[in-house]
Motif scaffolding. Structure first.
Motif, PDB file in Angstrom:
ATOM      1  N   UNK A 134       0.833  -1.106   0.252  1.00 58.19           N
ATOM      2  CA  UNK A 134       0.564   0.573   0.147  1.00 58.19           C
ATOM      3  C   UNK A 134       1.024   0.794  -0.171  1.00 58.19           C
ATOM      4  N   UNK A 135       2.308   1.144   0.026  1.00 62.34           N
ATOM      5  CA  UNK A 135       2.889   2.254  -0.369  1.00 62.34           C
ATOM      6  C   UNK A 135       3.509   2.559  -1.655  1.00 62.34           C
ATOM      7  N   UNK A 136       3.330   3.733  -1.787  1.00 67.79           N
ATOM      8  CA  UNK A 136       3.282   4.641  -3.331  1.00 67.79           C
ATOM      9  C   UNK A 136       4.644   4.562  -3.860  1.00 67.79           C
ATOM     10  N   UNK A 137       5.467   5.074  -3.856  1.00 67.36           N
ATOM     11  CA  UNK A 137       6.641   5.538  -4.700  1.00 67.36           C
ATOM     12  C   UNK A 137       7.205   5.206  -6.233  1.00 67.36           C
ATOM     13  N   UNK A 138       8.605   4.815  -6.023  1.00 69.01           N
ATOM     14  CA  UNK A 138       9.175   4.429  -7.376  1.00 69.01           C
ATOM     15  C   UNK A 138      10.184   2.814  -7.213  1.00 69.01           C
ATOM     16  N   UNK A 139       9.621   2.256  -8.531  1.00 72.92           N
ATOM     17  CA  UNK A 139       9.529   0.893  -8.165  1.00 72.92           C
ATOM     18  C   UNK A 139      11.232   0.802  -7.825  1.00 72.92           C
ATOM     19  N   UNK A 140      12.068   1.862  -8.308  1.00 69.63           N
ATOM     20  CA  UNK A 140      13.185   1.042  -7.460  1.00 69.63           C
ATOM     21  C   UNK A 140      13.150   1.312  -5.886  1.00 69.63           C
ATOM     22  N   UNK A 141      13.650   0.249  -5.531  1.00 64.62           N
ATOM     23  CA  UNK A 141      13.165  -0.019  -3.666  1.00 64.62           C
ATOM     24  C   UNK A 141      14.859   0.191  -3.656  1.00 64.62           C
TER      25      UNK A 141
END
Length: 212
Positions: free
Chosen positions: A49-56
C-alpha cells in the motif's frame, strides 16, 4: 399486503440494519484505534500500500546518505565559506562544530524520522534520540564538537603518515579538507559512536532481564 411481500420487506429491513450496524462498528473501531489495540501487520503487507518509485532503496542506505550529505554540505558552507574570514583554525573548527550540531538537531535527525518506515526505527541511527523539543539541542552541539575533534585527528594522522612515507616537509598538507571526504569521515565516526551506544544499551537491557 401478502405474506410473501411482508417476508421480503422484513429481510430487507434486517439487511439494512446489519449494514448500518457494520458501518457503525467500523467507525467505532477507527476512532478507538491505537498502537496497543491495533493488529500487527507484516512489512510485506505494508509495502503493498506504499506508493513510490519502482526502484527500492534500503533504509540503511537512505539513512547513511542523509547522515553523510548534511555534514558534507556543512563543510562546504561553514568550513569553506568562513575559511577566508576566520583566520584561526581552532576557531573555525569550533564554529563549524556548533553549526553542524545545530544542523544535526534541526535538520538531520528530523529528516531521518521523516524517512523512517516504522515509527521509532530511526532512533537507533541517532545519538541523542529523545524527541522532546529543544532537549537534545545542547547535546547535539556537544556531540558535534566531539565528532569534529575525531575528524580533525583523522586528517592529521593521514597527513602525517603521507608526509612520513614520502619524506615531505612538515608544512605540506597532502590531504586537504573538502566536503565529500569530510562527510565520509564524519559519517564513519558518527556510525561508530552510535553503534557503541546501541551496543551498551542492549547490554544494559539484557542485564536487567530477570534470570540473567
Amino acid at each position: 399486503m401478502s405474506k410473501k411481500n411482508r417476508q421480503t420487506n422484513t429481510r430487507e429491513d434486517f439487511k439494512q440494519a446489519d449494514y448500518y450496524k457494520l458501518k457503525t462498528k467500523a467507525v467505532d473501531d477507527l476512532v478507538s484505534a491505537s498502537p496497543e489495540n491495533s493488529p500487527l501487520v507484516s512489512d510485506a503487507e505494508l509495502r503493498k500500500y506504499r506508493s513510490g518509485p519502482k526502484l527500492k532503496i534500503a533504509e540503511w542506505a537512505i539513512f547513511c546518505f542523509i547522515k553523510w550529505w548534511f555534514p558534507a554540505a556543512g563543510c562546504f558552507f561553514f568550513l569553506w565559506g568562513l575559511g577566508t574570514y576566520v583566520s584561526s583554525q581552532l576557531d573555525l573548527m569550533l564554529v563549524g562544530a556548533v553549526a553542524l550540531g545545530m544542523v544535526t538537531d534541526i535538520l538531520t535527525n528530523n529528516a531521518l524520522r521523516f524517512m523512517e518506515k516504522v515509527p521509532g526505527s530511526a532512533d537507533r541511527w541517532i545519538m541523542c534520540s529523545k524527541r522532546k523539543a529543544y532537549s537534545t539541542f545542547p547535546l547535539n552541539i556537544l556531540y558535534a564538537i566531539i565528532l569534529m575533534f575525531f575528524v580533525y585527528m583523522t586528517y592529521s594522522v593521514i597527513n602525517l603518515s603521507i608526509i612520513k612515507i614520502r619524506n615531505l616537509t612538515s608544512d605540506v598538507v597532502p590531504l586537504g579538507v573538502e566536503p565529500i571526504l569530510f562527510g565520509l569521515f564524519w559519517l564513519g565516526w558518527d556510525l561508530a559512536f552510535v553503534g557503541l551506544k546501541n551496543t551498551v544499551r542492549r547490554a544494559l537491557k539484557d542485564a536487567r532481564k530477570p534470570g540473567t
